[in-house]
Scaffold this motif. Structure first.
Motif, PDB file in Angstrom:
ATOM      1  N   HIS A 107       0.851  -1.191   0.000  1.00 30.65           N
ATOM      2  CA  HIS A 107       0.000   0.000   0.000  1.00 30.65           C
ATOM      3  C   HIS A 107       0.884   1.238   0.000  1.00 30.65           C
ATOM      4  CE1 HIS A 107      -2.710   3.112   1.533  1.00 30.65           C
ATOM      5  NE2 HIS A 107      -3.682   2.365   1.028  1.00 30.65           N
ATOM      6  N   ASP A 108       2.032   1.142   0.647  1.00 28.72           N
ATOM      7  CA  ASP A 108       2.963   2.260   0.732  1.00 28.72           C
ATOM      8  C   ASP A 108       4.386   1.795   0.502  1.00 28.72           C
ATOM      9  OD1 ASP A 108       1.283   4.559   1.518  1.00 28.72           O
ATOM     10  OD2 ASP A 108       0.859   3.311   3.259  1.00 28.72           O
ATOM     11  N   VAL A 109       5.175   2.662  -0.112  1.00 30.18           N
ATOM     12  CA  VAL A 109       6.599   2.444  -0.308  1.00 30.18           C
ATOM     13  C   VAL A 109       7.288   3.759   0.048  1.00 30.18           C
ATOM     14  CG1 VAL A 109       8.421   1.836  -1.942  1.00 30.18           C
ATOM     15  CG2 VAL A 109       6.143   0.823  -2.204  1.00 30.18           C
ATOM     16  N   VAL A 110       8.230   3.707   0.986  1.00 35.27           N
ATOM     17  CA  VAL A 110       8.928   4.897   1.461  1.00 35.27           C
ATOM     18  C   VAL A 110      10.424   4.623   1.439  1.00 35.27           C
ATOM     19  CG1 VAL A 110       9.276   6.422   3.457  1.00 35.27           C
ATOM     20  CG2 VAL A 110       6.993   5.559   2.942  1.00 35.27           C
ATOM     21  N   VAL A 111      11.212   5.616   1.091  1.00 35.30           N
ATOM     22  CA  VAL A 111      12.666   5.509   1.098  1.00 35.30           C
ATOM     23  C   VAL A 111      13.183   6.157   2.381  1.00 35.30           C
ATOM     24  CG1 VAL A 111      14.795   6.201  -0.074  1.00 35.30           C
ATOM     25  CG2 VAL A 111      12.786   5.540  -1.415  1.00 35.30           C
ATOM     26  N   ALA A 112      14.025   5.435   3.119  1.00 34.44           N
ATOM     27  CA  ALA A 112      14.618   5.948   4.356  1.00 34.44           C
ATOM     28  C   ALA A 112      15.873   5.146   4.673  1.00 34.44           C
ATOM     29  CB  ALA A 112      13.623   5.822   5.509  1.00 34.44           C
ATOM     30  N   ASP A 121      17.296   2.847   2.106  1.00 34.71           N
ATOM     31  CA  ASP A 121      16.646   1.550   2.187  1.00 34.71           C
ATOM     32  C   ASP A 121      15.200   1.768   1.759  1.00 34.71           C
ATOM     33  OD1 ASP A 121      18.923   0.154   3.470  1.00 34.71           O
ATOM     34  OD2 ASP A 121      18.467   1.477   5.150  1.00 34.71           O
ATOM     35  N   VAL A 122      14.454   0.693   1.578  1.00 42.77           N
ATOM     36  CA  VAL A 122      13.065   0.788   1.122  1.00 42.77           C
ATOM     37  C   VAL A 122      12.146   0.168   2.168  1.00 42.77           C
ATOM     38  CG1 VAL A 122      11.442   0.114  -0.677  1.00 42.77           C
ATOM     39  CG2 VAL A 122      13.778   0.769  -1.304  1.00 42.77           C
ATOM     40  N   VAL A 123      11.165   0.942   2.627  1.00 42.35           N
ATOM     41  CA  VAL A 123      10.194   0.491   3.613  1.00 42.35           C
ATOM     42  C   VAL A 123       8.866   0.287   2.888  1.00 42.35           C
ATOM     43  CG1 VAL A 123       9.045   1.009   5.799  1.00 42.35           C
ATOM     44  CG2 VAL A 123      11.367   1.880   5.366  1.00 42.35           C
ATOM     45  N   ALA A 162       3.195   6.435   4.044  1.00 41.40           N
ATOM     46  CA  ALA A 162       3.667   7.420   3.075  1.00 41.40           C
ATOM     47  C   ALA A 162       2.868   8.709   3.255  1.00 41.40           C
ATOM     48  CB  ALA A 162       3.478   6.893   1.655  1.00 41.40           C
ATOM     49  N   PRO A 163       3.448   9.844   2.991  1.00 37.91           N
ATOM     50  CA  PRO A 163       4.771  10.027   2.404  1.00 37.91           C
ATOM     51  C   PRO A 163       5.898  10.183   3.420  1.00 37.91           C
ATOM     52  CG  PRO A 163       3.644  12.126   2.412  1.00 37.91           C
ATOM     53  CD  PRO A 163       2.689  11.104   3.014  1.00 37.91           C
ATOM     54  N   ALA A 164       5.582  10.441   4.686  1.00 39.92           N
ATOM     55  CA  ALA A 164       6.646  10.765   5.634  1.00 39.92           C
ATOM     56  C   ALA A 164       6.489  10.010   6.951  1.00 39.92           C
ATOM     57  CB  ALA A 164       6.681  12.267   5.885  1.00 39.92           C
ATOM     58  N   GLY A 165       6.224   8.719   6.893  1.00 39.09           N
ATOM     59  CA  GLY A 165       6.000   7.937   8.096  1.00 39.09           C
ATOM     60  C   GLY A 165       7.248   7.363   8.727  1.00 39.09           C
ATOM     61  N   VAL A 166       8.427   7.758   8.266  1.00 41.18           N
ATOM     62  CA  VAL A 166       9.671   7.292   8.863  1.00 41.18           C
ATOM     63  C   VAL A 166      10.485   8.510   9.278  1.00 41.18           C
ATOM     64  CG1 VAL A 166      11.784   5.951   8.538  1.00 41.18           C
ATOM     65  CG2 VAL A 166       9.677   5.243   7.378  1.00 41.18           C
ATOM     66  N   ALA A 167      10.817   8.594  10.580  1.00 42.31           N
ATOM     67  CA  ALA A 167      11.613   9.704  11.121  1.00 42.31           C
ATOM     68  C   ALA A 167      12.134   9.299  12.492  1.00 42.31           C
ATOM     69  CB  ALA A 167      10.756  10.962  11.229  1.00 42.31           C
ATOM     70  N   ASP A 168      13.117  10.018  12.992  1.00 34.32           N
ATOM     71  CA  ASP A 168      13.636   9.786  14.340  1.00 34.32           C
ATOM     72  C   ASP A 168      12.789  10.606  15.312  1.00 34.32           C
ATOM     73  OD1 ASP A 168      15.030   9.347  16.652  1.00 34.32           O
ATOM     74  OD2 ASP A 168      16.848  10.384  16.003  1.00 34.32           O
ATOM     75  N   LEU A 169      11.715  10.008  15.809  1.00 27.49           N
ATOM     76  CA  LEU A 169      10.772  10.725  16.669  1.00 27.49           C
ATOM     77  C   LEU A 169      11.299  11.001  18.066  1.00 27.49           C
ATOM     78  CD1 LEU A 169       7.457   8.910  15.730  1.00 27.49           C
ATOM     79  CD2 LEU A 169       8.303  11.106  14.899  1.00 27.49           C
ATOM     80  N   ASN A 170      12.068  10.082  18.617  1.00 28.01           N
ATOM     81  CA  ASN A 170      12.506  10.232  20.004  1.00 28.01           C
ATOM     82  C   ASN A 170      13.940  10.735  20.144  1.00 28.01           C
ATOM     83  OD1 ASN A 170      13.823   7.954  19.185  1.00 28.01           O
ATOM     84  ND2 ASN A 170      12.941   6.592  20.731  1.00 28.01           N
ATOM     85  N   GLY A 171      14.583  11.093  19.030  1.00 26.14           N
ATOM     86  CA  GLY A 171      15.909  11.690  19.074  1.00 26.14           C
ATOM     87  C   GLY A 171      17.033  10.750  19.463  1.00 26.14           C
ATOM     88  N   ASP A 172      16.824   9.432  19.314  1.00 26.75           N
ATOM     89  CA  ASP A 172      17.874   8.489  19.685  1.00 26.75           C
ATOM     90  C   ASP A 172      18.825   8.154  18.536  1.00 26.75           C
ATOM     91  OD1 ASP A 172      16.351   6.821  18.077  1.00 26.75           O
ATOM     92  OD2 ASP A 172      16.021   5.286  19.613  1.00 26.75           O
ATOM     93  N   PRO A 175      15.816   5.529  13.109  1.00 25.70           N
ATOM     94  CA  PRO A 175      14.510   5.840  12.496  1.00 25.70           C
ATOM     95  C   PRO A 175      13.373   5.078  13.174  1.00 25.70           C
ATOM     96  CG  PRO A 175      15.733   4.353  11.094  1.00 25.70           C
ATOM     97  CD  PRO A 175      16.646   4.740  12.222  1.00 25.70           C
ATOM     98  N   ASP A 176      12.260   5.763  13.297  1.00 24.12           N
ATOM     99  CA  ASP A 176      11.027   5.162  13.808  1.00 24.12           C
ATOM    100  C   ASP A 176      10.028   5.160  12.661  1.00 24.12           C
ATOM    101  OD1 ASP A 176      11.881   5.056  16.664  1.00 24.12           O
ATOM    102  OD2 ASP A 176      11.892   7.235  16.425  1.00 24.12           O
ATOM    103  N   VAL A 177       9.113   4.191  12.673  1.00 24.96           N
ATOM    104  CA  VAL A 177       8.086   4.106  11.635  1.00 24.96           C
ATOM    105  C   VAL A 177       6.747   4.353  12.319  1.00 24.96           C
ATOM    106  CG1 VAL A 177       7.014   2.681   9.846  1.00 24.96           C
ATOM    107  CG2 VAL A 177       9.460   2.450  10.339  1.00 24.96           C
ATOM    108  N   VAL A 178       6.001   5.319  11.803  1.00 25.23           N
ATOM    109  CA  VAL A 178       4.714   5.683  12.362  1.00 25.23           C
ATOM    110  C   VAL A 178       3.611   5.086  11.497  1.00 25.23           C
ATOM    111  CG1 VAL A 178       3.187   7.584  12.982  1.00 25.23           C
ATOM    112  CG2 VAL A 178       5.648   7.829  13.246  1.00 25.23           C
ATOM    113  N   ARG A 179       2.707   4.374  12.130  1.00 19.01           N
ATOM    114  CA  ARG A 179       1.550   3.837  11.439  1.00 19.01           C
ATOM    115  C   ARG A 179       0.427   3.660  12.446  1.00 19.01           C
ATOM    116  NH1 ARG A 179       0.058  -1.475  12.221  1.00 19.01           N
ATOM    117  NH2 ARG A 179       1.584  -2.766  13.233  1.00 19.01           N
ATOM    118  N   HIS A 180      -0.741   3.429  11.979  1.00 19.20           N
ATOM    119  CA  HIS A 180      -1.911   3.197  12.823  1.00 19.20           C
ATOM    120  C   HIS A 180      -1.761   1.864  13.530  1.00 19.20           C
ATOM    121  CE1 HIS A 180      -6.061   1.842  13.588  1.00 19.20           C
ATOM    122  NE2 HIS A 180      -6.260   3.125  13.874  1.00 19.20           N
ATOM    123  N   LEU A 181      -2.191   1.785  14.764  1.00 18.29           N
ATOM    124  CA  LEU A 181      -2.189   0.506  15.490  1.00 18.29           C
ATOM    125  C   LEU A 181      -3.450  -0.253  15.154  1.00 18.29           C
ATOM    126  CD1 LEU A 181      -0.930   1.644  18.986  1.00 18.29           C
ATOM    127  CD2 LEU A 181       0.349   0.449  17.215  1.00 18.29           C
TER     128      LEU A 181
END
Length: 182
Positions: A107-112, A121-123, A162-172, A175-181
């Motif tokens: 459903h989604d393809v993201v580069v990170a 890499d490809v998520v 997509a488009p921006a569901g991969v980022a370093d959210l907690n500053g460690d 990369p973190d991946v954000v999606r619906h639970l």
């Protein structure tokens, strides 16, 4: 396409596959079969030239633009396949390359950069109704004709990264991946 002229389309991107400095439009459609991926070359606001990228893209609606092989030409990554831009995108279709023959349905393809090596890499994420059935990331190997190493992240859901569901959210620094639970 149905009798009203509507089809099942997705896999959109604004990219410059011909390196003319103008953004062009990528679009995939399921009908008529086989699945076809196109790019529309921007000439003017009222003039777009359609070019075929290739067939059999395997994604639900996911696509990412990335220079996979490092040759300076933008390639297109879908679910388990990527399309290599030959450097002659106006004259010939891209080369279809399989990186995972059991990954249809993204459903989604993201580069990170998932592993911190400064290389993309490809998520990808597909839901339980797809062959992919999960959230995974792929390491792009040196030999692009070999299967890409696949790393599971989480179960599949029908949602979006997509488009921006991969980022370093907690500053460690990872990369973190954000999606619906579920």
């Amino acid at each position: 396409m149905n009798d009203q002229g509507y089809g099942d389309y997705g896999l959109t991107a604004l990219v410059d596959p011909d390196r003319d400095g103008k953004l062009d439009f990528v679009l995939g459609g399921r009908r008529p079969e086989p699945q076809r991926l196109y790019w529309y070359q921007f000439v003017a606001a009222d003039c777009w030239i359609r070019h075929e990228v290739g067939t059999g893209y395997q994604s639900d609606v996911g696509l990412a633009a990335l220079d996979v092989d490092g040759d300076g030409w933008v390639d297109l990554v879908c679910s388990g396949v990527w399309y290599r831009n030959t450097g002659k995108p106006c004259d010939e279709p891209f080369q279809r390359m399989v990186f995972d023959d059991r990954a249809a349905g993204a459903h989604d393809v993201v580069v990170a950069d998932m592993d911190g090596d400064t290389k993309p890499d490809v998520v990808v994420m597909g839901d339980t109704h797809t062959q992919l059935n999960g959230l995974h990331w792929y390491k792009i190997p040196p030999d692009l004709r070999q299967p890409w190493p696949k790393h599971a992240i989480d179960p599949g859901i029908h949602g979006a990264i997509a488009p921006a569901g991969v980022a370093d959210l907690n500053g460690d620094g990872h990369p973190d991946v954000v999606r619906h639970l579920v």
